[in-house]
Scaffold this active site. Structure first.
Site, mmCIF file in Angstrom:
data_model
loop_
_atom_site.group_PDB
_atom_site.id
_atom_site.type_symbol
_atom_site.label_atom_id
_atom_site.label_comp_id
_atom_site.label_asym_id
_atom_site.label_seq_id
_atom_site.Cartn_x
_atom_site.Cartn_y
_atom_site.Cartn_z
ATOM 1 C CE LYS A 158 -40.349 5.819 26.027
ATOM 2 N NZ LYS A 158 -39.166 5.379 26.725
ATOM 3 C CD1 TRP A 198 -33.353 4.734 25.804
ATOM 4 C CD2 TRP A 198 -33.384 5.793 27.785
ATOM 5 N NE1 TRP A 198 -34.096 5.894 25.661
ATOM 6 C CE2 TRP A 198 -34.131 6.553 26.853
ATOM 7 C CE3 TRP A 198 -33.254 6.262 29.088
ATOM 8 C CZ2 TRP A 198 -34.751 7.758 27.203
ATOM 9 C CZ3 TRP A 198 -33.871 7.458 29.429
ATOM 10 C CH2 TRP A 198 -34.612 8.192 28.494
ATOM 11 C CG ASP A 255 -35.040 -0.231 29.860
ATOM 12 O OD1 ASP A 255 -36.267 -0.323 29.627
ATOM 13 O OD2 ASP A 255 -34.441 0.861 29.936
HETATM 14 C C1 LIG Z 1 -38.106 5.987 27.653
HETATM 15 C C2 LIG Z 1 -37.116 5.017 28.145
HETATM 16 C C3 LIG Z 1 -36.584 5.077 29.452
HETATM 17 C C4 LIG Z 1 -36.922 6.195 30.416
HETATM 18 O O1 LIG Z 1 -38.240 6.115 30.834
HETATM 19 P P1 LIG Z 1 -38.838 7.166 31.874
HETATM 20 O O2 LIG Z 1 -40.220 6.624 32.070
HETATM 21 O O3 LIG Z 1 -38.799 8.506 31.234
HETATM 22 O O4 LIG Z 1 -38.019 7.109 33.112
HETATM 23 C C5 LIG Z 1 -35.702 4.091 29.838
HETATM 24 N N1 LIG Z 1 -35.350 3.102 29.024
HETATM 25 C C6 LIG Z 1 -35.829 3.012 27.744
HETATM 26 C C7 LIG Z 1 -35.400 1.886 26.876
HETATM 27 C C8 LIG Z 1 -36.731 3.965 27.280
HETATM 28 O O5 LIG Z 1 -37.211 3.875 26.047
#
Ligand SMILES: *Cc1c(COP(=O)(O)O)cnc(C)c1O
Length: 360
Positions: free
Chosen positions: A195, A101, A171
C-alpha cells in the site's frame, strides 16, 4: 501514458523509483547481473537489505530495542503468526474492530487463542471507531490488536489508544510512513508493503525485542519470529526483488523530506478530496465519522448508483484509474498514499466537480 492510479493495493509507486529500477534492471551497479539474479547471501544483496532496514528505521524513528523483520506471506499471514508468537495456547487476546481487516485478523487468530472482541463498530457499518471508554479489555490479555487504518472502510485511528501495560499490536498495512508515529507506544507494528511502502510480496514486522522472548505456541521454525530475527530475515530465501524495491521506495521518502513532509502532503490531499465530497450538496457522500476519516483511503458513493458506470468510464478517459470501490462496500474509493502526488488528487477533485456539473 501513466494515469493517476488510485488503486488500494498493490498501489501506485513513485515514478523515480520505477525509473531507477528500470535503469538497474539488467545490471545492478557493476555487479554483472540484476540484483534479483544474485544470491541473497552475497555482498551485493546484503548491502541492499541492510541499507533498506537502516533507512526504514530512520524513516520511522524505530528505537534500538525493536527488531525489524522483512517477511513473506502478506499481512494476513502475520495475523496468524502474531497469536502463535505472542500468546500461549488458548490465552485471551483482545481485538478492536473498526473495519474489514480487523475481522480477518480475528479469523486468523481464532484457531490458536481465545479472541475477545473488546469493541466493534460493525453494528454501525464500520463508520467509526468505538470510543475507548467502551472497550471491554481483558485484564489478562496477551495483547490488544487494532487496525491503524481500515483500507476498505476508510476509518483511521487518529491517536494511539491507551491500553495500559498490555502490548498494543497494530496493523499498519495501509498507513505506515504516512505521518510520524511513536513506535514506542506499540508492541508490534506490522503490514504488507504494497500500500504505502513498495511492491507486494514483502511485509514489515516491527517488534519490541522483549516480546520475542515470549514462549508463544508450538510452531515450526519458519513461523517463529525469533528465528527470523536471529537470522536477520534470511532464515530462507527472502523476496529479494521486493526488498530492493522497498528500499528504493523508503530512500525516496527520506529524500522527499520524510514522514513529517508526507504528513503535511497527505493532510492537504485528504482535505481537498473530502471538501469536494462534502461540498457536493449530496451528489457525493462519505459516511465515515469525520473525526476518524482515513487520510489514505477515501470511500465515497454517488447519490445515484446508475452513475457509477459512467463515473468510472469518464474517469478513465480523463486519466484517472482504479477508483472502483471494494466489492464489500460498492461505490468508489480513492487511495491516496504517499506516492500519489497532490497533482493527482487535484485532478480527481477537478474531474469530480466537472462530472457533477454534467450529471447533477
Ligand atoms: C491489504 C491489507 C491486508 C491484507 O494484506 P495481504 O498482504 O493481502 O495479506 C491486511 N490489513 C490491511 C489493513 C490491509 O490494508
Amino acid at each position: 501514458m501513466r494515469a493517476w492510479n488510485f488503486s488500494a493495493g498493490p498501489a501506485t509507486l513513485p515514478e523515480p523509483v520505477l525509473r531507477q529500477a528500470q535503469a538497474e534492471m539488467l545490471e545492478w551497479r557493476d555487479a554483472g547481473a540484476s540484483i534479483v539474479e544474485l544470491s541473497h547471501r552475497g555482498a551485493e544483496f546484503i548491502e541492499v537489505a541492510q541499507q533498506a532496514e537502516a533507512d526504514l528505521r530512520r524513516l520511522l524513528s524505530v528505537p534500538d530495542d525493536y527488531a525489524v523483520l522483512f517477511l513473506q506471506g502478506g499481512a494476513t499471514t502475520q495475523q496468524a503468526l502474531i497469536p502463535l508468537n505472542f500468546a500461549a495456547p488458548g490465552q485471551t487476546v483482545d481485538y478492536v474492530l473498526s473495519g474489514h481487516w480487523g475481522k480477518t485478523a480475528v479469523k486468523q487468530a481464532r484457531p490458536y487463542v481465545a479472541v475477545n472482541i473488546a469493541a466493534s463498530s460493525e453494528d454501525g457499518g464500520f463508520r467509526g471507531i468505538p470510543p475507548r471508554a467502551q472497550w471491554q479489555l481483558s485484564p489478562d490479555a496477551a495483547y490488544v490488536h487494532i487496525t491503524a487504518n481500515e483500507t476498505i472502510h476508510g476509518v483511521e485511528f487518529r491517536d494511539v489508544p491507551d491500553v495500559g501495560g498490555v502490548p498494543l499490536v497494530a496493523d499498519f498495512s495501509s498507513s505506515i510512513a504516512s505521518e510520524p508515529i511513536d513506535v514506542s507506544r506499540y508492541g508490534v507494528i506490522y503490514g504488507g508493503a504494497q500500500k504505502n511502502l513498495g511492491p507486494v510480496g514483502i511485509c514489515f514486522v516491527i517488534v519490541r525485542r522483549d516480546l520475542l522472548e515470549r514462549a508463544g505456541q508450538p510452531r515450526a521454525d519458519i513461523l517463529d519470529y525469533r528465528s527470523h530475527a536471529a537470522k536477520e530475515s534470511m532464515l530462507n530465501t527472502p523476496p529479494t526483488w521486493n526488498w530492493y524495491m522497498l528500499g528504493l521506495t523508503v530512500k525516496w521518502m527520506l529524500a522527499e523530506g520524510g514522514v513529517e513532509e508526507f504528513a503535511r502532503r497527505n493532510a492537504r490531499k485528504a482535505a481537498l478530496l473530502y471538501a469536494e465530497i462534502d461540498g457536493s450538496g449530496g451528489f457525493y457522500r462519505n459516511e465515515v465519522d469525520p473525526a476518524v476519516r482515513s487520510r489514505m483511503n477515501v470511500p465515497f458513493f454517488l447519490h445515484d448508483e446508475a452513475l457509477n458506470k459512467p463515473f468510472l468510464e469518464e474517469a478513465k478517459a480523463a486519466g484517472l484509474i482504479a477508483l472502483k470501490g471494494h466489492r464489500a462496500l460498492g461505490g468508489m474509493r480513492a487511495s491516496i498514499y504517499n506516492a500519489m502526488p497532490e497533482a493527482g488528487v487535484q485532478a480527481l477533485a477537478d474531474f469530480m466537480r466537472e462530472f457533477r456539473r454534467r450529471h447533477g
